[in-house]
Write a protein that holds these residues in place. Sequence first.
Motif, PDB file in Angstrom:
ATOM      1  N   GLN A 251       0.819  -1.215   0.000  1.00 41.10           N
ATOM      2  CA  GLN A 251       0.000   0.000   0.000  1.00 41.10           C
ATOM      3  C   GLN A 251       0.852   1.265   0.000  1.00 41.10           C
ATOM      4  O   GLN A 251       0.530   2.241  -0.675  1.00 41.10           O
ATOM      5  CB  GLN A 251      -0.937  -0.015   1.207  1.00 41.10           C
ATOM      6  CG  GLN A 251      -2.075  -1.023   1.070  1.00 41.10           C
ATOM      7  CD  GLN A 251      -3.158  -0.819   2.100  1.00 41.10           C
ATOM      8  OE1 GLN A 251      -2.882  -0.494   3.254  1.00 41.10           O
ATOM      9  NE2 GLN A 251      -4.403  -1.020   1.697  1.00 41.10           N
ATOM     10  N   GLU A 284     -10.644  -5.160   0.977  1.00 42.49           N
ATOM     11  CA  GLU A 284     -11.073  -4.284  -0.117  1.00 42.49           C
ATOM     12  C   GLU A 284      -9.915  -3.966  -1.053  1.00 42.49           C
ATOM     13  O   GLU A 284     -10.064  -4.013  -2.280  1.00 42.49           O
ATOM     14  CB  GLU A 284     -11.667  -2.988   0.439  1.00 42.49           C
ATOM     15  CG  GLU A 284     -12.203  -2.064  -0.651  1.00 42.49           C
ATOM     16  CD  GLU A 284     -12.855  -0.811  -0.110  1.00 42.49           C
ATOM     17  OE1 GLU A 284     -13.194   0.070  -0.914  1.00 42.49           O
ATOM     18  OE2 GLU A 284     -13.029  -0.711   1.134  1.00 42.49           O
ATOM     19  N   ALA A 285      -8.753  -3.656  -0.488  1.00 43.84           N
ATOM     20  CA  ALA A 285      -7.585  -3.364  -1.317  1.00 43.84           C
ATOM     21  C   ALA A 285      -7.177  -4.586  -2.133  1.00 43.84           C
ATOM     22  O   ALA A 285      -6.802  -4.476  -3.315  1.00 43.84           O
ATOM     23  CB  ALA A 285      -6.430  -2.898  -0.447  1.00 43.84           C
ATOM     24  N   ASN A 287      -9.211  -7.050  -3.163  1.00 45.87           N
ATOM     25  CA  ASN A 287     -10.192  -7.235  -4.228  1.00 45.87           C
ATOM     26  C   ASN A 287      -9.988  -6.241  -5.361  1.00 45.87           C
ATOM     27  O   ASN A 287     -10.132  -6.587  -6.546  1.00 45.87           O
ATOM     28  CB  ASN A 287     -11.606  -7.117  -3.666  1.00 45.87           C
ATOM     29  CG  ASN A 287     -11.991  -8.299  -2.799  1.00 45.87           C
ATOM     30  OD1 ASN A 287     -11.384  -9.369  -2.883  1.00 45.87           O
ATOM     31  ND2 ASN A 287     -12.996  -8.125  -1.953  1.00 45.87           N
ATOM     32  N   GLN A 288      -9.639  -5.013  -5.028  1.00 40.21           N
ATOM     33  CA  GLN A 288      -9.383  -4.009  -6.061  1.00 40.21           C
ATOM     34  C   GLN A 288      -8.186  -4.390  -6.916  1.00 40.21           C
ATOM     35  O   GLN A 288      -8.209  -4.250  -8.145  1.00 40.21           O
ATOM     36  CB  GLN A 288      -9.169  -2.634  -5.420  1.00 40.21           C
ATOM     37  CG  GLN A 288     -10.428  -2.015  -4.846  1.00 40.21           C
ATOM     38  CD  GLN A 288     -10.159  -0.701  -4.127  1.00 40.21           C
ATOM     39  OE1 GLN A 288      -9.012  -0.295  -3.931  1.00 40.21           O
ATOM     40  NE2 GLN A 288     -11.229  -0.028  -3.713  1.00 40.21           N
ATOM     41  N   SER A 289      -7.133  -4.892  -6.272  1.00 44.84           N
ATOM     42  CA  SER A 289      -5.951  -5.311  -7.016  1.00 44.84           C
ATOM     43  C   SER A 289      -6.274  -6.473  -7.943  1.00 44.84           C
ATOM     44  O   SER A 289      -5.849  -6.501  -9.109  1.00 44.84           O
ATOM     45  CB  SER A 289      -4.842  -5.734  -6.031  1.00 44.84           C
ATOM     46  OG  SER A 289      -4.236  -4.634  -5.431  1.00 44.84           O
ATOM     47  N   GLN A 291      -9.151  -7.244  -9.248  1.00 39.65           N
ATOM     48  CA  GLN A 291      -9.958  -6.766 -10.365  1.00 39.65           C
ATOM     49  C   GLN A 291      -9.113  -6.017 -11.378  1.00 39.65           C
ATOM     50  O   GLN A 291      -9.325  -6.115 -12.586  1.00 39.65           O
ATOM     51  CB  GLN A 291     -11.094  -5.890  -9.851  1.00 39.65           C
ATOM     52  CG  GLN A 291     -12.184  -6.641  -9.097  1.00 39.65           C
ATOM     53  CD  GLN A 291     -12.831  -7.732  -9.914  1.00 39.65           C
ATOM     54  OE1 GLN A 291     -12.987  -7.620 -11.139  1.00 39.65           O
ATOM     55  NE2 GLN A 291     -13.222  -8.813  -9.245  1.00 39.65           N
ATOM     56  N   THR A 292      -8.129  -5.257 -10.892  1.00 40.61           N
ATOM     57  CA  THR A 292      -7.212  -4.558 -11.793  1.00 40.61           C
ATOM     58  C   THR A 292      -6.470  -5.556 -12.673  1.00 40.61           C
ATOM     59  O   THR A 292      -6.327  -5.363 -13.896  1.00 40.61           O
ATOM     60  CB  THR A 292      -6.210  -3.721 -10.994  1.00 40.61           C
ATOM     61  OG1 THR A 292      -6.903  -2.709 -10.281  1.00 40.61           O
ATOM     62  CG2 THR A 292      -5.182  -3.049 -11.900  1.00 40.61           C
TER      63      THR A 292
END
Length: 296
Positions: A251, A284-285, A287-289, A291-292
């Motif tokens: 992060q 959350e971080a 899951n975002q990664s 998806q990216t």
Amino acid sequence: MNRSDLHVHSAYSNDGELGMEELVRKCLTNKVNILSITDHNTARGVSEALNLFRNSGISFIPGIEIDCHYKGTDMHLLAYHIDWESREIIELEAQTEQIVMEAVPLMIRNLAKAGIDIDGDELMEKSRGKLPAPELFAEVLMGNPGYHNNPLLLPYLPGGERSDMPYINFYLDYFAQGKPAYVKLELMDFRAALELVKRNAGIPIISHPGLNFKGKEKLVKELLELGAEGLEVFNNYHDKGQMEYFATLSQSRGTLMTAGSDFHGKTKPLIDLGAYPVIETYREALNQSIQTIRKR
């Protein structure tokens, strides 16, 4: 809810067990809907996987796991969306096979020096045309009662203190870096592996850094500075402190973080597909990664 696993091995890996059709069924059973198959130094299974996963409802990400080293430490580099039909990626498998096959007699010799003899012909017959991974040495030794009079094998036989995952435990005790039967393989430097991945459209992620760099975790910062795009933060090898360290590092540097089981099948029977620990504050971080990576 998405359940992902970005570190899975198929039978195309020399230490993997399940074929692609079995992996599709296992994903459906375990409710995994984002998957990457990351076989060791080969992407031969990607075309088959793409065809099988296309109508499964599972989002499939082409991948590979490349063996390499950095400053004397053996390590693995995951790469997602790699061009699996690239000449360089195809040649990587053949190059690695040659290096490993040249090392097998040395592995047999070093194991004998450590007090454990194994029949090379039996080993090669058991490999059935695949590269004889260190875990296969263990499978041969554990599977043939003729070897069981060696007291050094007792910890890995039923009831022994290392018998929960005997094949991988035998590898960790005898063939891992620094252990008695270890043979240094002349694999590519991390920088060369990184450039290979980038030339072939891949997203480079450091695999289980806390396993390979245990006690040297600060070196992982250098890997990110050299161009790795992220870290496999959550897996079955990191303790909570390591997960926290790598998540915070990821992060702070704005890099990707991933999660994977490193599922192999019989060589790691306690590791199930889609199963690994996660610190919920980073969910959350994470899951975002993922998806990216999935959408790139």
